[in-house]
Motif scaffolding. Structure first.
Motif, PDB file in Angstrom:
ATOM      1  N   ALA A  18      -4.925  -4.571  -0.680  1.00  0.00           N
ATOM      2  CA  ALA A  18      -3.831  -3.613  -0.470  1.00  0.00           C
ATOM      3  C   ALA A  18      -2.516  -4.181  -0.983  1.00  0.00           C
ATOM      4  O   ALA A  18      -1.700  -3.460  -1.582  1.00  0.00           O
ATOM      5  CB  ALA A  18      -3.721  -3.272   1.012  1.00  0.00           C
ATOM      6  N   GLY A  19      -2.292  -5.478  -0.774  1.00  0.00           N
ATOM      7  CA  GLY A  19      -1.081  -6.100  -1.293  1.00  0.00           C
ATOM      8  C   GLY A  19      -1.035  -6.099  -2.809  1.00  0.00           C
ATOM      9  O   GLY A  19       0.022  -5.843  -3.411  1.00  0.00           O
ATOM     10  N   LEU A  20      -2.171  -6.378  -3.464  1.00  0.00           N
ATOM     11  CA  LEU A  20      -2.216  -6.361  -4.921  1.00  0.00           C
ATOM     12  C   LEU A  20      -1.981  -4.954  -5.473  1.00  0.00           C
ATOM     13  O   LEU A  20      -1.262  -4.774  -6.466  1.00  0.00           O
ATOM     14  CB  LEU A  20      -3.564  -6.903  -5.398  1.00  0.00           C
ATOM     15  CG  LEU A  20      -3.822  -8.398  -5.140  1.00  0.00           C
ATOM     16  CD1 LEU A  20      -5.240  -8.762  -5.528  1.00  0.00           C
ATOM     17  CD2 LEU A  20      -2.825  -9.253  -5.899  1.00  0.00           C
ATOM     18  N   ILE A  21      -2.582  -3.950  -4.844  1.00  0.00           N
ATOM     19  CA  ILE A  21      -2.378  -2.563  -5.288  1.00  0.00           C
ATOM     20  C   ILE A  21      -0.925  -2.143  -5.097  1.00  0.00           C
ATOM     21  O   ILE A  21      -0.315  -1.489  -5.964  1.00  0.00           O
ATOM     22  CB  ILE A  21      -3.334  -1.623  -4.527  1.00  0.00           C
ATOM     23  CG1 ILE A  21      -4.786  -1.932  -4.895  1.00  0.00           C
ATOM     24  CG2 ILE A  21      -3.000  -0.171  -4.819  1.00  0.00           C
ATOM     25  CD1 ILE A  21      -5.807  -1.177  -4.076  1.00  0.00           C
ATOM     26  N   LEU A  22      -0.350  -2.537  -3.974  1.00  0.00           N
ATOM     27  CA  LEU A  22       1.050  -2.200  -3.709  1.00  0.00           C
ATOM     28  C   LEU A  22       1.970  -2.879  -4.715  1.00  0.00           C
ATOM     29  O   LEU A  22       2.945  -2.274  -5.199  1.00  0.00           O
ATOM     30  CB  LEU A  22       1.411  -2.622  -2.288  1.00  0.00           C
ATOM     31  CG  LEU A  22       2.646  -1.975  -1.649  1.00  0.00           C
ATOM     32  CD1 LEU A  22       2.474  -0.466  -1.577  1.00  0.00           C
ATOM     33  CD2 LEU A  22       2.884  -2.553  -0.260  1.00  0.00           C
ATOM     34  N   ALA A  23       1.690  -4.132  -5.070  1.00  0.00           N
ATOM     35  CA  ALA A  23       2.504  -4.844  -6.061  1.00  0.00           C
ATOM     36  C   ALA A  23       2.413  -4.165  -7.422  1.00  0.00           C
ATOM     37  O   ALA A  23       3.427  -4.003  -8.122  1.00  0.00           O
ATOM     38  CB  ALA A  23       2.062  -6.302  -6.148  1.00  0.00           C
TER      39      ALA A  23
END
Length: 377
Positions: free
Chosen positions: A350-355
């Motif tokens: 989720a953090g990678l997608i948000l970034a």
């Protein structure tokens, strides 16, 4: 651009070292106070305290590594923006996605460091720490040589020494043995000596008295003796934990199906606990890539402002808290349902997608998209 990547990467690595030093130091001080009091108060030397501290460092570093990588990325990005270096690079035509390449490299370096920590160094240190704790708990002599305070070397046993002479003589000794509730015994002696006989440790008391209470008959018997030997090596019996700490089991054993069956049968761990421990170690590696990218991408959303990028910094910190909360919610789910091990990786993904989404928006701001839509209309 290659020189810019190297320049940013060097800054990130220096900042990572700084944040690791500060965060590990703060945690170490908070934990070492109680550890120092427990070990030194129990008669152990300062070398034992230093050894225990060194063995706990891999766990401390692993705990603060995601926060340190996040802090390094946010601080470096904010400083580059404040010094207009980021603005100059954007003016040359470089996109926020391209400028984020050194941050990605930095995350990969941190992930490799975390892989060594979480898969090898931390389990090995915990395993060694468990062995040393068992050895210290069996060192009854060191626990007893502490004058002026009541000690409890075993459950139901109380020991007191009034004074210890330089030659090792114990003065004004008190020993209460209540391990058998039906017949508690209390010993007192004017002097005493600790004598080792191979694996046995004997407490030889001189000029003392023994009081034995019979709970059934409600009677008290008194025996005065000139010298009496009491075996205290039995106090250490059964104190070592036979079950292996799952945190200290090597990663290769957790991966092997045959070894997992053995761990489950011999130590009583469930399939959910084993799956959670294994995939949590691997998930820690991925989170070190996601946290710096989230910090960098969130700050790239901000435009020029005389007040700086503090709203974006606070937003990035809030996102980090949400990701950490999601990781906390994932752990009990995997423990109860081992087939859902993939949940542990969802906060990092989720953090990678948000970034990636934030970098996309930073490269093509919404106001430009809206202006293009108006022109087309």
């Amino acid at each position: 651009m290659a020189r810019f990547d190297g320049y940013v990467l060097r800054q990130l690595l220096v900042l990572l070292s700084f944040f690791l030093l500060v965060l590990v130091g703060v945690l170490w001080i908070s934990r070492s106070v109680s550890l120092f009091d427990k070990l030194i108060g129990g008669g152990q030397s300062a070398l034992v305290f230093l050894e225990f501290t060194a063995l706990s460092l891999p766990t401390l570093i692993r705990t603060v590594m995601p926060m340190a990588t996040f802090g390094a990325a946010v601080y470096a990005t904010n400083r580059l923006s404040r010094d207009s270096e980021m603005t100059v690079m954007l003016a040359t035509g470089a996109s926020p996605l391209r400028l984020g390449r050194p941050v990605l490299y930095f995350g990969l370096v941190a992930a490799m460091m975390m892989a060594v920590l979480t898969t090898y160094l931390r389990p090995a240190s915990i395993q060694k720490l468990e062995l040393r704790q068992a050895e210290v708990s069996r060192d009854v002599t060191a626990q007893l040589l502490n004058e002026g305070s009541f000690m409890h070397p075993a459950s139901g046993v109380t020991f007191y020494i009034g004074k210890i002479d330089t030659d090792g003589t114990l003065n004004d000794v008190f020993l209460s043995d209540r391990r058998d509730p039906a017949y508690p015994i209390t010993y007192t002696g004017a002097r005493a000596f600790l004598v080792r006989d191979e694996a046995r440790i004997n407490l030889v008391m001189v000029q003392g008295m023994a009081l034995r209470f019979d709970a059934k008959g409600n009677t008290l018997s008194t025996t005065v003796f000139d010298d009496f030997s009491y075996d205290i090596s039995a106090m250490a019996a059964g104190r070592a934990d036979l079950a292996r700490n799952i945190r200290g089991i090597p990663t290769l054993e957790l991966i092997s199906p045959a070894a997992r069956v053995q761990i489950r049968d011999e130590n009583g761990y469930s399939d959910g606990q084993i799956a959670e421990e294994l995939h949590e170690r691997l998930a820690w590696i991925l989170i070190c890539i996601a946290t710096p990218l989230v910090g960098y991408a969130t700050l790239m959303l901000g435009g020029f402002s005389r007040f700086g990028l503090w709203p974006q910094v606070l937003g990035a910190f809030a996102i980090l808290l949400v990701l950490e909360a999601l990781r906390g919610f994932a752990t009990p789910i995997v423990t109860e349902r081992p087939q859902m091990w993939w949940v542990l990786y969802m906060p990092s993904l989720a953090g990678l997608i948000l970034a990636a989404l934030f970098l996309r928006l930073a490269g093509r701001p919404m106001r430009l998209l809206l202006h293009r839509d108006r022109v087309a209309a």
